[in-house]
Design an enzyme around this catalytic site. Sequence first.
Site, PDB file in Angstrom:
ATOM      1  CD  GLU A  73      -3.021   0.887   2.304  1.00 17.84           C
ATOM      2  OE1 GLU A  73      -3.529  -0.260   2.396  1.00 17.84           O
ATOM      3  OE2 GLU A  73      -3.330   1.833   3.047  1.00 17.84           O
ATOM      4  CG  ASP A  75      -1.668   4.469   2.853  1.00 26.14           C
ATOM      5  OD1 ASP A  75      -2.400   3.989   1.977  1.00 26.14           O
ATOM      6  OD2 ASP A  75      -1.404   3.870   3.919  1.00 26.14           O
ATOM      7  CD  GLU A  77      -3.429   7.157   5.722  1.00 22.63           C
ATOM      8  OE1 GLU A  77      -4.199   6.182   5.779  1.00 22.63           O
ATOM      9  OE2 GLU A  77      -2.480   7.328   6.528  1.00 22.63           O
TER      10      GLU A  77
END
Length: 256
Positions: A73, A75, A77
């Site tokens: 993953e 990310d 955010e």
Amino acid sequence: MKFYHFEKSTDRVFPVIQPKVALQPLHAGSGFGSKLNYGSGFFHSRLKIPGKDSAGVITAFYLSSQDNYGHDELDLEFLGNTEGKPITLQTNVFVDGVGGREQRIYLWFDPTSNFHTYKILWNPFQIVFYVEDIPIRVLKNNRNVGMGYPSHPMQMQASLWNGDWATDGGRTKINWAFAPFKANFQEFDISGCPSQTSNIDPECYSSNYWWNTNEYWNLNSTQQRQYEKVRKNYMYYDYCTDRDRYPTPPPECFYV
């Protein structure tokens, strides 16, 4: 969490006209993402994140593998905050289920007031996170010396969700009086190599794809200066220097 998928055309996703995700009481969140998985590419969207009192609300734009593939993953955010306090942009990387690689910066603009562009480059040589074409994080592929690097196909996704840990270390929770919280997206777009098996199709490493050509193997001199300026002036947390969590820094920290 409610989650929706969009179709693609050739190797690019058609721009979705201002999709919107919302977070309301009694819901964990909502999101949308690509139907296909990809083994390399350049992924981008324009976001306008929730304003006013958004403490405890996380807006995310990211790549994520399917759990049965092993979990990789990448990310971006946005960690909401109480009104008048700055929004944090956190990046994180998971490789084969191992994360805990957070870096956090304050942005040089208000991401709640207008749309801004965020991008992720992922090729066999490096991963680069961008804000308005300025690199804010780089992870080089150093698998040749035993360091992890994503090896599973990933979807591009976006979501808005309740993150109790997001603000003041979890001390400040969501104020549902300000719900629904809404995040807006424009130009959710992919230039990517589709890969639908558990491991990345070797074709996705081909230099026939423009994002794999040598121009994208390293930052150029201008990008390198921009990257160093972000790290110096806007980064306030880096897992590589957190000795409470990592008395011995993870190996990739020696290759920044």
